[in-house]
Design an enzyme around this catalytic site. Structure first.
Site, PDB file in Angstrom:
ATOM      1  N   GLY B  29       0.792  -1.228   0.000  1.00  0.00           N
ATOM      2  CA  GLY B  29       0.000   0.000   0.000  1.00  0.00           C
ATOM      3  C   GLY B  29       0.827   1.282   0.000  1.00  0.00           C
ATOM      4  O   GLY B  29       0.282   2.363  -0.195  1.00  0.00           O
ATOM      5  N   CYS B 239     -27.511 -10.526 -16.081  1.00  0.00           N
ATOM      6  CA  CYS B 239     -27.014 -10.226 -17.424  1.00  0.00           C
ATOM      7  C   CYS B 239     -28.029 -10.682 -18.476  1.00  0.00           C
ATOM      8  O   CYS B 239     -28.507 -11.813 -18.433  1.00  0.00           O
ATOM      9  CB  CYS B 239     -25.680 -10.919 -17.638  1.00  0.00           C
ATOM     10  SG  CYS B 239     -25.066 -10.769 -19.317  1.00  0.00           S
ATOM     11  N   CYS B 242     -25.971 -13.707 -20.622  1.00  0.00           N
ATOM     12  CA  CYS B 242     -25.592 -15.001 -20.049  1.00  0.00           C
ATOM     13  C   CYS B 242     -26.330 -15.293 -18.748  1.00  0.00           C
ATOM     14  O   CYS B 242     -26.174 -16.366 -18.180  1.00  0.00           O
ATOM     15  CB  CYS B 242     -24.082 -15.072 -19.831  1.00  0.00           C
ATOM     16  SG  CYS B 242     -23.500 -14.126 -18.408  1.00  0.00           S
ATOM     17  N   CYS B 264     -23.144  -8.174 -18.500  1.00  0.00           N
ATOM     18  CA  CYS B 264     -21.858  -8.318 -17.802  1.00  0.00           C
ATOM     19  C   CYS B 264     -20.888  -7.245 -18.279  1.00  0.00           C
ATOM     20  O   CYS B 264     -20.691  -7.070 -19.480  1.00  0.00           O
ATOM     21  CB  CYS B 264     -21.209  -9.667 -18.117  1.00  0.00           C
ATOM     22  SG  CYS B 264     -21.974 -11.053 -17.312  1.00  0.00           S
ATOM     23  N   CYS B 270     -18.424 -13.043 -19.736  1.00  0.00           N
ATOM     24  CA  CYS B 270     -19.745 -13.246 -20.320  1.00  0.00           C
ATOM     25  C   CYS B 270     -19.662 -14.210 -21.504  1.00  0.00           C
ATOM     26  O   CYS B 270     -20.433 -15.151 -21.623  1.00  0.00           O
ATOM     27  CB  CYS B 270     -20.303 -11.896 -20.760  1.00  0.00           C
ATOM     28  SG  CYS B 270     -22.037 -11.917 -21.185  1.00  0.00           S
TER      29      CYS B 270
END
Lengths: 368, 278
Positions: B29, B239, B242, B264, B270
């Site tokens: 970080g 979605c 899909c 998606c 997807c």
């Protein structure tokens, strides 16, 4: 010897000018204005925008004379501009009737009419193309012929008025509906700026602003000294028609208006989340628009302009970029370079009196 | 391509970046300054990620580049082309096949593995930038672990709007020490940073900073006990192609009917689902 106009000053100036001419010509090559016009599109667009004069021919000439120095070329163009009489104001130019060359949105994937990439450096790799050393007219002809034969669109762009992305947000109530304001704009070339400035004055000053300066301040605004990260709702590059009212008729009717040609412009509408105060201290978020428009294809500048437009209109107080005077007074190329370069002028007299003060203070200190 | 080195950068530059990366991994970080090079794509378009990728890539690597969840997005295609032109390595759309994934704004839906590296492009690495414009000051605040400003910012959002109003790029605390900008990934992807099995590297070219989340590192999204961190609300949406749920969805508006549907955002995920590969 000083370079103030004592004896010999005149001859020295003349020699300097000859030397300048020599620097431009010593390579024994001549570049045609026509060549500049056809090959230095980026510089031409920039000079037209900063020079606030839409003429590719004159911009090319200024570039030739200024040896490609944008500061000099803008200066030449602006100086010429002030010799031109102001005969007519055009009718309001409607960008919705733009003939598109490029149109993208960073806000929505599927914008009605689709994303039109057009010509842009954005997706090229900035790798030096060494083959350009050897570019021959015959190669160009061959490539052009192939390209033109395979190009699906010839001449006129097939697209006419496409809906604006912001209209979708307005329809959803996510953006304030703004009443169209077609009042005659104030003309910054005919009236000096007074603060607070009118929005029309701000936009004119921003669009005439030096590309680097506008970009730098726009960058500061999105990097940390102002607002954070706006979204480009829509960026359009294309040609818009310009009409003037029929000069011998006062009716100002649209039918009588005369078409005088078209200009290429870049138009940017940028979206900023904005806090709206409601009743009883409650707050709401909505989108607010930043607007940028300049001559030619000049995308970075137009985006930076839209950022600054928002900053000046709604930006957080206390940041330099939302300080109208700070921004508007310092982005003009001719003004900024003129005053900075004036420091080269002789300052013998003023410096002499400063010297006197410094010496006197020093002497005073020693005396104590 | 002639006239250019393997992976564009010279070996010394790549080594310098790898050293910065090692430091970044050692200090999860923490923003490690590095001498960001000018790249053949514009600053702010992924040059930080690109430098990280190019300094790591070997001839055996398989690269995947995504932008906003899509492998076919203009910038992803451009960056992928550049990597391929300068290295000749294989490219893929499939997350599971890639060894090295460069991404703008998304962590892929398919779970990453220990042998993969995710490189995130970062526009603004400084999580405190919104409350403090000066780099000099923010670096001192990090050194002192003085994060009250960012807590206050979130608190003020709750006071004003009733909830934390961060969109993407909701700040995270890495390994209990540094507050970090998770690159502008949607809040939806923040939890994926926590204890991820892959090495996640974040490169900010314009701001000249590199930082990292090593594998299996604790990453917490900043939140209050009574105002817990929440991801984007996609309850009841799936979605349209899909049928996937529990993934990040794009809102698609039909221009004629104004009908809103969802799809998606991770297009390769997807497609793989549609092809019954997942």
């Amino acid at each position: 010897m000083g370079y103030v106009a004592v004896k010999g000053g005149l001859a020295a100036i003349e020699a300097s000018i000859q030397r300048l001419r020599y620097e431009r010509l010593k390579g024994r090559k001549v570049i045609e204005v026509e060549t500049i016009k056809n090959t230095l599109r980026g510089l031409i667009n920039r000079i037209m925008s900063e020079g606030s004069l839409y003429s590719r021919d004159l911009a090319a000439l200024a570039i030739k004379q200024g040896e490609g120095n944008p500061e000099e070329a803008t200066f030449l163009l602006r100086a010429y501009r002030s010799t031109l009489p102001r005969k007519y104001y055009s009718r309001v130019v409607l960008t919705k009737f733009m003939r598109f060359e490029r149109r993208i949105s960073a806000a929505f994937k599927d914008i009605p009419g689709g994303q039109i990439l057009g010509a842009t450096y954005d997706y090229t790799h900035r790798l030096l193309d060494f083959s350009l050393y050897e570019e021959k007219p015959a190669d160009i002809e061959k490539w052009l012929e192939e390209f033109e034969n395979n190009c699906p669109y010839q001449g006129e762009s097939p697209l006419s008025s496409l809906p604006k992305v912001v209209d979708y947000l307005r329809k959803e109530g996510l953006m304030a509906k703004i009443k169209e304001d077609d009042t005659e704009p104030l003309d910054v070339t005919r009236k000096s700026l007074e603060f607070p400035a009118d929005r029309s004055e701000r936009l004119q000053t921003l669009t005439r602003g030096e590309t680097g300066a506008v970009t730098a301040l726009g960058y500061a605004a999105i990097r940390g000294y102002g607002i954070l990260h706006p979204t480009v709702g829509e960026l359009r590059v294309g040609c818009v028609p310009v009409f003037i009212d029929y000069p011998l008729d006062d009716s100002k009717s649209e039918e009588e208006a005369l078409y005088i040609g078209e200009i290429q412009v870049t138009e940017v509408e940028t979206l900023f989340p904005h806090i709206r105060e409601k009743e009883y201290g409650a707050q709401d978020l909505e989108f607010f628009l930043g607007y940028g428009l300049c001559f030619g294809q000049n995308e970075t500048k137009a985006i930076a302009m839209s950022v600054l437009d928002y900053c000046l209109e709604k930006g957080p107080a206390g940041t330099p970029v939302s300080d109208e005077e700070f921004v508007l007074m310092h982005i003009d190329s001719v003004e900024a370079t003129g005053f900075v370069s004036h420091l080269k002028l002789p300052h013998y007299v003023t410096f002499q009196s400063k010297l006197d003060r410094v010496r006197k203070t020093r002497k005073g200190e020693k005396g104590e | 391509m002639t006239g250019y080195h393997f992976a564009f950068l010279d070996e010394n530059s790549k080594r310098e970046i790898r050293r910065a990366l090692l430091k970044a991994v050692a200090l999860p970080g923490y923003q490690v300054p590095f001498a960001s090079r000018e790249m053949p794509v514009a600053r702010g378009w992924g040059t930080g990620g690109l430098q990280v990728t190019l300094s790591l890539v070997g001839k055996e690597d398989i690269i995947k580049v995504i932008d906003q969840g899509s492998d076919e997005s203009v910038n992803a295609v451009s960056i992928k082309n550049l990597i391929q032109r300068t290295t000749g390595i294989a490219v893929t759309d499939k997350t599971s096949v890639a060894t090295l994934i460069q991404s703008r704004h998304r962590i892929p839906e398919v779970e990453l593995r220990e042998d993969q590296i995710l490189v995130l492009q970062v526009p603004i690495p400084e999580p405190l930038r919104e409350i403090e414009p000066s780099e000099y000051v923010t670096r001192r605040l990090h050194a002192d672990k003085e994060y009250s400003g960012v807590w206050l910012m979130l608190f003020e959002q709750i006071m004003k709007h009733g909830h934390m109003a961060t969109g993407a790029d909701h700040p995270v605390l890495v390994y209990g020490r540094y507050v970090m900008a998770p690159s502008p990934i949607p809040r939806f992807d923040n939890p994926k940073l926590n204890m991820n099995r892959a090495l996640i590297l974040l490169g900010a070219g314009r701001e000249k900073r590199i930082y990292a989340v090593p594998p299996y590192t604790k990453v917490e999204s900043l939140a209050f006990l009574d105002h817990p961190f929440t991801v984007e609300d996609q309850e009841g949406k799936s979605c349209r192609l899909c049928g996937a749920t529990g993934v990040f969805l794009d809102e698609i508006i039909d221009e004629e009917t104004q009908f809103v549907s969802y799809q998606c955002n991770d297009t390769s995920y997807c497609l793989q689902r549609l092809n019954k590969e997942l």
